[in-house]
Design an enzyme around this catalytic site. Structure first.
Site, short mmCIF file in Angstrom:
data_model
loop_
_atom_site.label_atom_id
_atom_site.label_comp_id
_atom_site.label_asym_id
_atom_site.label_seq_id
_atom_site.Cartn_x
_atom_site.Cartn_y
_atom_site.Cartn_z
CD GLU A 1 -9.02 7.50 -1.56
OE1 GLU A 1 -8.83 6.73 -0.61
OE2 GLU A 1 -8.12 7.87 -2.33
CE1 TYR A 2 -18.73 8.45 -0.77
CE2 TYR A 2 -19.83 8.09 1.31
CZ TYR A 2 -19.87 8.15 -0.06
OH TYR A 2 -21.03 7.91 -0.73
CG ASN B 1 -1.70 1.20 1.48
OD1 ASN B 1 -1.76 2.07 0.62
ND2 ASN B 1 -2.28 1.34 2.65
CD GLU C 1 -3.12 8.20 0.09
OE1 GLU C 1 -3.83 8.18 1.10
OE2 GLU C 1 -2.66 7.17 -0.44
CG HIS D 1 1.16 7.02 0.29
ND1 HIS D 1 -0.08 6.43 0.32
CD2 HIS D 1 1.27 7.68 1.46
CE1 HIS D 1 -0.68 6.73 1.45
NE2 HIS D 1 0.12 7.48 2.16
CD GLU E 1 -0.79 6.99 -3.73
OE1 GLU E 1 -1.83 6.91 -4.42
OE2 GLU E 1 -0.67 6.48 -2.59
CG ASP F 1 -3.73 0.61 -1.42
OD1 ASP F 1 -3.27 -0.54 -1.57
OD2 ASP F 1 -4.64 0.88 -0.62
CG HIS G 1 -11.68 1.49 3.32
ND1 HIS G 1 -11.22 0.34 3.91
CD2 HIS G 1 -10.80 1.80 2.35
CE1 HIS G 1 -10.09 -0.02 3.34
NE2 HIS G 1 -9.81 0.84 2.38
CG PHE H 1 -5.43 -2.10 3.27
CD1 PHE H 1 -6.36 -1.99 4.29
CD2 PHE H 1 -4.96 -0.94 2.68
CE1 PHE H 1 -6.81 -0.74 4.71
CE2 PHE H 1 -5.40 0.32 3.09
CZ PHE H 1 -6.33 0.42 4.11
C1 GAL Z 1 -6.39 6.06 0.64
C2 GAL Z 1 -5.68 5.95 -0.67
C3 GAL Z 1 -6.14 4.80 -1.49
C4 GAL Z 1 -6.23 3.57 -0.64
C5 GAL Z 1 -7.18 3.82 0.48
C6 GAL Z 1 -7.27 2.67 1.43
O1 GAL Z 1 -5.61 6.68 1.58
O2 GAL Z 1 -5.78 7.12 -1.42
O3 GAL Z 1 -5.24 4.61 -2.54
O4 GAL Z 1 -4.99 3.26 -0.13
O5 GAL Z 1 -6.70 4.87 1.25
O6 GAL Z 1 -7.71 1.53 0.85
MG MG Z 2 -1.53 5.52 -1.05
#
Ligand code: GAL
Ligand code: MG
Length: 979
Positions: free
Chosen positions: A509-510, A85, A439, A398, A396, A184, A512, A591
């Site tokens: 993103e929301y 990730n 990220e 990260h 990205e 990720d 999960h 994950f």
């Molecule tokens: C975020 C990210 C995604 C993925 C997700 C968790 O922080 O942008 O790429 O990692 O969280 O599944």
């Molecule tokens: Mg990431």
């Protein structure tokens, strides 16, 4: 295959030189050359080197081949997929790569058509990760990075029409670019999109920019070039929009012609029209027009043609609202990767179409192309089927975000990646927002890229979460949208109410979707719809990225695995692999499996929840004048929908009646008369409006269910008044003895931890408390006039639960009244309820309650109350990593029966959470993959007085306190009868 030891492309070591983003690569543009091109897809000779500078060994025979497009990591090489990730899979700092750096050499011959003589010839490589080196007949031609966009190379001077050329594509897996492609997802290597050769006249369209406004105004800006220099005299352009000729903007031409030197090699021209009564584009009614641009030579013959589909629409931010065609639209989005369980990152047109059709059917209207530009066909499909797209650049970093965001060595790469995406996708009406990536912290490199976009395309806003998180309302940051990830709902609402909000709030993103998840989705949408300033978000994410893997040798099944899965489950001998399953030592486990669909695109139950919260038709309430129906769309009425009324009575009756949807504009409501005279008897009564498509649509045949809004017409009376009769048998341990039960009802506080429970830390606490291994000790068994009262203690590691069961014999069965008292220490448990097991053969569950889908206390909006009937084997949801699964919320009564209709029935005192599966919680807890589960012959039945919500704590907020299970006294009752 000959080796080139002094190859300049290798000598340059471009894989560790971030300043080099390309060499010899043509500018990207929006002229689609796929049609009429010479496809080079298929088997290429292939050799996998251990490093880019390792010698190419001898001749590579055609016996060793790799399929293009495809990643070698899924094609039976020794370099297997790996999943991490955040962290890079190696320790080298940017821009360095590890010495062991798999490098694929792809080679094939190409016969250049004789009729291409005198024409311009271009090689297009759809996408390669992460560095592409191109040689033709041993000569270096070019370099490209940016793994999710095409690279084009001019071969006119390199190949000869009518002759055969050898094309070699060298793909280096790890590079400086990998540090900014640290998304990720699985790490792969290879050529992921099609390779082709195309030809143009020397006089050609270098780019076409289409701007089509909501007002009907259309402006088409064209760039014309001539291979090898000066433009020939007299060229001109014509354009046609669905048969309507476009006018020339002479003023624009004149302005350009002032500089003779410029117009020598670059021609620019603008075509214009205004379409009266234009059919505008939006995600609900994605109206498209066909545009053809023709470039003519002086004698009128056509030198080049470019086809486009045009959608007339406006996007703007006014105040704190994002408007499409003047409307504050809700963004019901999902994050989508290019993913396939057999091919890794190569996705066919049909697969992409199937993805989008499924999303349409489940109420989604938006896609964020997480975290890189998706396959070009996806945008064509989004235009056609109707999606708002946040197009995200392939950036990205990260693991090294902070170092890279301001590192000038990476400045080129940032601007290159963002600008190339914009240049490719600018003509798609579906694209409404540009995203600078994901990220990667926030630095000057982002501002440089944003500056380029603002000048080049002032028609769309920009978003970037890394900037927005520094201040949702700060105007100095590169993000025009406040686009947090996994923000707490109360923070979003507070911001919208603060008076400080300056930008639309749309979560990038929301919710999960890892495992059994997406709790509180309906609560989120209730708040979004009720709070001006909130406009929605993008669920993380569409796919579970499980790779189909052969269990025997641990290898990816690859393209040969077609059909080896069904309904979310891999065929025997196979499983869905996640991180660590290919022997990686550094990995992030399951994950990678965090989507709303299984790896084979089977929808998870959460999809039904989303469908309902996105329902275009809602029932607001039931009043004396009738049922109040509302139109929750933005642009259209109900004429595309049909509906029937369904009345479900607790006594088992279901009545239906045709429904006529009222004519309502978006936002309007109307009362419609109650379609039934409500029967006097029958108990609890629910009215459901089953809404379907009225005609065949591109994404759904006529009759496809769209939503099932519902309203309670009559609450339940007393559900069951059993008459005491007969006797009940309880053994010395205080356990019920019953002919249909193989394990007597006992107290359960444990559920097989969901991913949210594990990663959110709850499961750890439950284990510390010993809830997975409570030790039962009977305290007393008292018999009193046929009734038996059993008191027991369930001891955990730091607390004891007192549990009392009162068994009363009743006509046809036994009534069980239970009470459990949880100590203060157990202040947030998974469930409080009964668990028992049945004899084999009871294979059908029929119930009155919410369904038919799996539902939980905080994820039950998509499961209407009614009579449902599902075979026991189909109740279970096969989450990749086994966990609590198969629950049904709000169950009032059920029967479990054999084909001969024998079996048992249970009537509950109140709507309860019930699950009937083949697995004990401990079976699920012990397994790491679905294929390890061994179904039990009978049923494991849970009846819960209280069951904890699911939340989304694997990444983001936990469920709300109101969905948690508190300590103290819990009481529940149920009656068990033999059928
Ligand atoms: C975020 C990210 C995604 C993925 C997700 C968790 O922080 O942008 O790429 O990692 O969280 O599944
Ligand atoms: Mg990431």
């Amino acid at each position: 295959m000959t080796d080139a030891p002094l190859d300049p492309l290798i000598a340059l070591r471009p894989w560790e030189t971030p300043e080099v983003t390309s060499w010899g690569r043509l500018p990207i543009n929006a002229v689609d050359r796929r049609c009429g091109a010479l496809p080079l897809d298929g088997d290429w000779r292939f050799q996998l080197l251990s490093a880019p500078d390792a010698p190419v060994g001898g001749a590579v025979s055609s016996a060793c081949s790799a399929y293009v497009p495809g990643v070698w990591t899924m094609q039976d090489t020794d370099d297997l997929p790996r999943y991490t990730n955040v962290r890079m899979p190696y320790t080298e700092f940017p821009p360095q790569s590890p010495a062991a750096n798999p490098t694929g050499i792809y080679e094939r011959e190409v016969d250049i058509p004789a009729e291409w003589a005198g024409r311009r010839i271009v090689l297009q490589v759809g996408a390669a990760e992460s560095v592409l080196l191109v040689h033709v007949d041993g000569r270096p031609v070019g370099i490209s990075k940016d793994s999710h966009l095409a690279a084009e190379f001019d071969l006119t001077e390199v190949v000869r029409a009518g002759e055969r050329a050898t094309v070699r594509l060298t793909v280096v897996k790890w590079s400086d670019a990998s540090h900014i492609e640290d998304q990720d997802q699985w790490w792969h290597g290879g050529i992921t999109r099609s390779v082709l050769l195309y030809t143009t006249d020397p006089l050609y369209l270098a780019d076409v920019t289409v701007r089509a406004r909501y007002s009907g105004e259309l402006q088409v800006d064209c760039r014309v070039r001539h291979a090898g220099g000066a433009l020939p005299e007299g060229w001109y352009l014509t354009g046609e929009l669905d048969g309507r000729l476009l006018a020339h903007d002479a003023e624009f031409d004149r302005a350009n012609a002032e500089d003779e030197r410029v117009s020598d090699f670059l021609g620019e021209a603008r075509l214009l029209t205004t379409v009266p009564e234009v059919r505008t584009w939006n995600a609900e009614t994605p109206e498209l027009y066909g545009l053809t641009v023709r470039l003519h030579r002086a004698d009128g013959t056509v030198a080049d043609t470019s086809q486009h589909r045009v959608g007339f629409r406006d996007v703007e931010i006014v105040g704190r609202d994002l408007l499409v065609n003047g409307e504050r639209v809700f963004i019901r989005g999902v994050n989508r990767h290019d993913f396939h369980p057999l091919t890794g990152r190569t996705v066919s047109y049909d697969d992409m179409r199937a993805d989008l059709i499924l999303l349409k059917r489940f109420g989604f209207n938006a896609i964020r192309t997480a975290h890189y530009p998706n396959d070009p066909a996806l945008y064509d499909l989004a235009d056609e089927l109707g999606f708002y797209v946040v197009d995200e650049a392939d950036i990205e970093s990260h693991d090294h975000a902070h170092e890279i965001a301001d590192d000038p060595r990476y400045l080129n790469a940032f601007v290159d990646r963002v600008s190339r995406m914009v240049l490719r996708d600018k003509n798609h009406p579906s694209v409404i927002i540009w995203s600078l990536g994901n990220e990667s912290d926030y630095g000057a490199n982002h501002d440089a890229a944003a500056g380029w976009v603002r000048r080049h395309d002032p028609t769309r806003p920009i978003q970037y979460e890394g900037a927005a998180k520094l201040g949702w309302a700060d105007p100095s940051l590169a993000s025009d949208i406040a686009c947090p990830m996994y923000a707490a709902l109360e923070d979003c609402v507070a911001h919208a109410l603060s008076g400080e909000q300056t930008k639309p709030l749309i979560q990038c993103e929301y919710s999960h979707a890892m495992g059994n998840s997406n709790g509180t989705l309906a609560d989120h949408w209730a708040a979004i719809e009720a709070t001006p300033g909130l406009q929605g978000g993008f669920i993380w994410e569409f796919w579970d990225h499980g790779i189909l893997q052969r269990v025997s040798d641990g290898r990816p099944a690859g393209r040969g695995g077609a059909g080896l899965y069904d309904n979310g489950v891999a065929a025997p001998g196979h499983r869905w692999a996640y991180g660590g399953d290919f022997g990686e030592t550094i990995h992030d486990g399951a994950f990678i499996a965090d989507g709303v669909v299984f790896p084979d695109r089977t929808p998870k139950p959460a999809m039904y929840e989303h469908r309902e919260v996105a329902a275009p038709v809602r029932i607001e309430c039931f009043r004396h004048e009738g049922i109040v129906v509302a139109n929750h769309q933005h642009f259209r009425g109900f004429d595309w929908l049909a509906a029937v009324w369904v009345l479900s009575l607790e006594d088992g009756r279901t009545l239906t009646a045709p429904a006529e949807l009222p004519e309502l504009c978006p936002g309007e409501t109307a009362a419609v008369p109650l379609p039934f005279a409500l029967p006097e008897d029958g108990g609890e009564a629910w009215l459901t409006l089953r809404v379907t498509t009225a005609q065949d649509l591109p994404w759904a045949p006529r009759g496809t269910e769209v939503c099932t809004p519902q309203v309670l017409l009559r609450a339940a009376g007393v559900r069951d008044e059993p008459v005491a009769a007969g006797a009940v048998e309880v053994d010395d341990e205080g356990l019920l003895v019953h002919p249909l039960l193989t394990a007597a009802p006992a107290l359960s506080l444990w559920r097989a931890p969901t991913d949210n429970d594990e990663l959110g830390g709850m499961a750890g606490r439950w284990r510390t408390w010993g809830l997975d291994a409570l030790v039962r000790k009977v305290v007393s068994v008292r018999r009193d006039a046929g009734r038996v009262t059993v008191t027991a203690e369930y001891a955990g590691a730091c607390g004891v639960v007192r549990h009392r069961q009162v068994f009363t014999p009743v006509e046809g069965g036994v009534r069980v009244d239970e009470e459990a008292e949880l100590p203060e220490e157990f202040d947030d448990v998974a469930r409080v309820g009964s668990v028992f097991e049945t004899v084999a053969g009871l294979d059908l569950l029929e119930w009155f309650g919410q369904g038919p889908w799996e539902s939980y206390p905080d994820r039950s909006a998509g499961a209407p109350v009614g009579h449902h009937s599902v075979p026991v084997d189909e109740l279970f949801t096969p989450y990749l990593r086994p966990q609590e699964s198969g629950g049904r919320h709000g169950v009032r009564r059920f029967t479990l029966s054999a084909p001969d209709a024998t079996g048992l029935s249970v009537v509950l005192d109140e709507p309860r959470q019930v699950s009937v599966t083949r697995y004990r919680a401990e079976d699920l807890t012990a397994a790491a993959h679905h294929d390890e589960l061994v179904p039990r012959p009978g049923c494991v039945v849970h009846l819960d007085a209280a069951h904890r919500g699911l939340g989304t704590a694997s990444c983001g907020p936990d469920t709300f306190p109101s969905y948690r299970v508190p300590p103290g006294v819990h009481r529940w009752s149920w009656t068990l009868r033999v059928l």
